[in-house]
Design a protein around this motif. Sequence first.
Motif, mmCIF file in Angstrom:
data_model
loop_
_atom_site.group_PDB
_atom_site.id
_atom_site.type_symbol
_atom_site.label_atom_id
_atom_site.label_comp_id
_atom_site.label_asym_id
_atom_site.label_seq_id
_atom_site.Cartn_x
_atom_site.Cartn_y
_atom_site.Cartn_z
ATOM 1 N N GLU A 191 0.840 -1.196 0.000
ATOM 2 C CA GLU A 191 0.000 0.000 0.000
ATOM 3 C C GLU A 191 0.874 1.245 0.000
ATOM 4 N N LYS A 192 0.489 2.229 -0.796
ATOM 5 C CA LYS A 192 1.208 3.501 -0.868
ATOM 6 C C LYS A 192 0.211 4.643 -0.726
ATOM 7 N N VAL A 193 0.592 5.672 0.028
ATOM 8 C CA VAL A 193 -0.214 6.890 0.083
ATOM 9 C C VAL A 193 0.625 8.039 -0.460
ATOM 10 N N ASN A 194 -0.062 9.091 -0.918
ATOM 11 C CA ASN A 194 0.670 10.198 -1.534
ATOM 12 C C ASN A 194 0.887 11.351 -0.547
ATOM 13 N N PRO A 195 1.654 12.370 -0.932
ATOM 14 C CA PRO A 195 2.001 13.445 0.009
ATOM 15 C C PRO A 195 0.832 14.299 0.487
ATOM 16 N N ALA A 196 -0.350 14.187 -0.151
ATOM 17 C CA ALA A 196 -1.508 14.952 0.290
ATOM 18 C C ALA A 196 -2.390 14.175 1.270
ATOM 19 N N HIS A 197 -2.032 12.935 1.553
ATOM 20 C CA HIS A 197 -2.749 12.178 2.578
ATOM 21 C C HIS A 197 -2.549 12.873 3.930
ATOM 22 N N PRO A 198 -3.571 12.939 4.794
ATOM 23 C CA PRO A 198 -3.419 13.655 6.069
ATOM 24 C C PRO A 198 -2.223 13.214 6.910
ATOM 25 N N ASP A 199 -1.937 11.914 6.952
ATOM 26 C CA ASP A 199 -0.773 11.463 7.723
ATOM 27 C C ASP A 199 0.524 11.968 7.111
ATOM 28 N N LYS A 200 0.582 12.030 5.778
ATOM 29 C CA LYS A 200 1.786 12.549 5.137
ATOM 30 C C LYS A 200 1.885 14.062 5.294
ATOM 31 N N ILE A 201 0.764 14.754 5.349
ATOM 32 C CA ILE A 201 0.811 16.188 5.644
ATOM 33 C C ILE A 201 1.431 16.410 7.018
ATOM 34 N N GLY A 213 -17.013 5.303 -4.583
ATOM 35 C CA GLY A 213 -17.458 6.518 -5.245
ATOM 36 C C GLY A 213 -16.482 7.659 -5.044
ATOM 37 N N ASP A 214 -16.817 8.807 -5.624
ATOM 38 C CA ASP A 214 -15.956 9.984 -5.516
ATOM 39 C C ASP A 214 -15.852 10.450 -4.067
ATOM 40 N N TRP A 215 -14.730 11.084 -3.731
ATOM 41 C CA TRP A 215 -14.520 11.552 -2.354
ATOM 42 C C TRP A 215 -13.615 12.766 -2.361
ATOM 43 N N THR A 216 -13.594 13.483 -1.234
ATOM 44 C CA THR A 216 -12.830 14.731 -1.158
ATOM 45 C C THR A 216 -11.508 14.554 -0.428
ATOM 46 N N GLY A 217 -11.494 13.859 0.706
ATOM 47 C CA GLY A 217 -10.247 13.602 1.422
ATOM 48 C C GLY A 217 -9.650 14.835 2.051
ATOM 49 N N GLY A 218 -8.403 14.699 2.496
ATOM 50 C CA GLY A 218 -7.694 15.809 3.110
ATOM 51 C C GLY A 218 -8.002 15.975 4.586
ATOM 52 N N THR A 219 -7.401 16.969 5.185
ATOM 53 C CA THR A 219 -7.513 17.156 6.635
ATOM 54 C C THR A 219 -8.835 17.765 7.074
ATOM 55 N N ASP A 220 -9.694 18.158 6.116
ATOM 56 C CA ASP A 220 -11.018 18.644 6.503
ATOM 57 C C ASP A 220 -11.978 17.505 6.808
ATOM 58 N N VAL A 221 -11.630 16.294 6.374
ATOM 59 C CA VAL A 221 -12.509 15.151 6.633
ATOM 60 C C VAL A 221 -11.801 14.018 7.375
ATOM 61 N N ASP A 222 -10.521 14.193 7.658
ATOM 62 C CA ASP A 222 -9.746 13.139 8.314
ATOM 63 C C ASP A 222 -8.634 13.793 9.119
ATOM 64 N N THR A 223 -8.056 13.037 10.042
ATOM 65 C CA THR A 223 -6.918 13.532 10.809
ATOM 66 C C THR A 223 -5.641 12.898 10.305
ATOM 67 N N GLY A 224 -4.522 13.564 10.588
ATOM 68 C CA GLY A 224 -3.212 13.039 10.235
ATOM 69 C C GLY A 224 -2.286 13.109 11.427
ATOM 70 N N ALA A 225 -1.411 12.127 11.558
ATOM 71 C CA ALA A 225 -0.445 12.090 12.656
ATOM 72 C C ALA A 225 0.899 11.621 12.128
ATOM 73 N N THR A 226 1.960 12.100 12.745
ATOM 74 C CA THR A 226 3.301 11.736 12.302
ATOM 75 C C THR A 226 3.553 10.241 12.445
ATOM 76 N N ASN A 227 4.257 9.708 11.464
ATOM 77 C CA ASN A 227 4.757 8.324 11.473
ATOM 78 C C ASN A 227 3.653 7.274 11.549
ATOM 79 N N ARG A 228 2.468 7.613 11.012
ATOM 80 C CA ARG A 228 1.387 6.634 11.009
ATOM 81 C C ARG A 228 1.349 5.831 9.709
ATOM 82 N N LYS A 229 2.155 6.205 8.721
ATOM 83 C CA LYS A 229 2.153 5.494 7.449
ATOM 84 C C LYS A 229 3.538 4.928 7.138
ATOM 85 N N LEU A 230 4.146 4.286 8.145
ATOM 86 C CA LEU A 230 5.485 3.737 7.940
ATOM 87 C C LEU A 230 5.480 2.577 6.950
ATOM 88 N N GLY A 231 4.385 1.835 6.864
ATOM 89 C CA GLY A 231 4.315 0.768 5.872
ATOM 90 C C GLY A 231 4.440 1.309 4.456
#
Length: 260
Positions: free
Chosen positions: A3-13, A161-179
């Motif tokens: 699994e890969k997430v991109n730099p705009a994922h809340p955890d990566k922010i 379906g379509d979605w918006t994402g980002g920190t307005d709909v989810d939270t992000g925390a450091t080092n949560r996407k180490l995988g």
Amino acid sequence: MYEKVNPAHPDKIADRIAGAIVDLAYTESANPKIAVEVLIGHGICNIVAESSVHIPVTDIIAAVERIAGNVVVNYHEVAQDPILARNQEKVVRCGDNGIFRGVPVTDEQQALSMIAREIFNAYPTDGKYILDGDRLIICQSHADSQMLHKAYPGAEVNPLGDWTGGTDVDTGATNRKLGSDMADSITGGGLHGKDLSKADVSVNIYAWLKAQRDEVPVELCCAIGDDTVDGRPYAEIVKIARDYIRQVGGFERFAEWGLV
């Protein structure tokens, strides 16, 4: 399976903000001691930093706004523990206990990393992706799903379906996407928001680079205060990691995609 997430994922922010703050610390000192934790979401960014150098709050706010937009910033900075600081002041020694693993990146992991970057270049918004053999799952916010189906035939695109994402709909925390950042090299130590004296940064980078070079898994452990790791002076491990961070453009840039 990867699994890969991109730099705009809340955890990566969150990781990128932490990296930007470490970059700021390195503008204040050649060898700062800093550890940063970030929790961001729903218009609020909470940051706690243990640091040997003071970073102006105006610089913190500017970095957060550049990365995450207009959010309320709560920044709390405390000095590094004086006993730990004194024990580290004269020589470069390992900054923490830890076990570390470097594993060669597989063809599947390389393929998904390439796909993630391709999609992010077209849609620089929150996205996450899975590759499991022939099964490709693409979840990309603010995207033209029909175009993604054409670009990646057979992929499962935005199954809910379509979605918006980002920190307005989810939270992000450091080092949560180490995988996502480390693939099979993942261990307990987080890569982001820490200076180079921390084994979680330098030894993880060193083990990963060695595994890619030698094409065999690498396993290491160290104790806080060690002056050698893997038969090398710890200062040399730090230099290798410093060169790698400089090569990718700093800690913030490192946080965008991690090691893979």
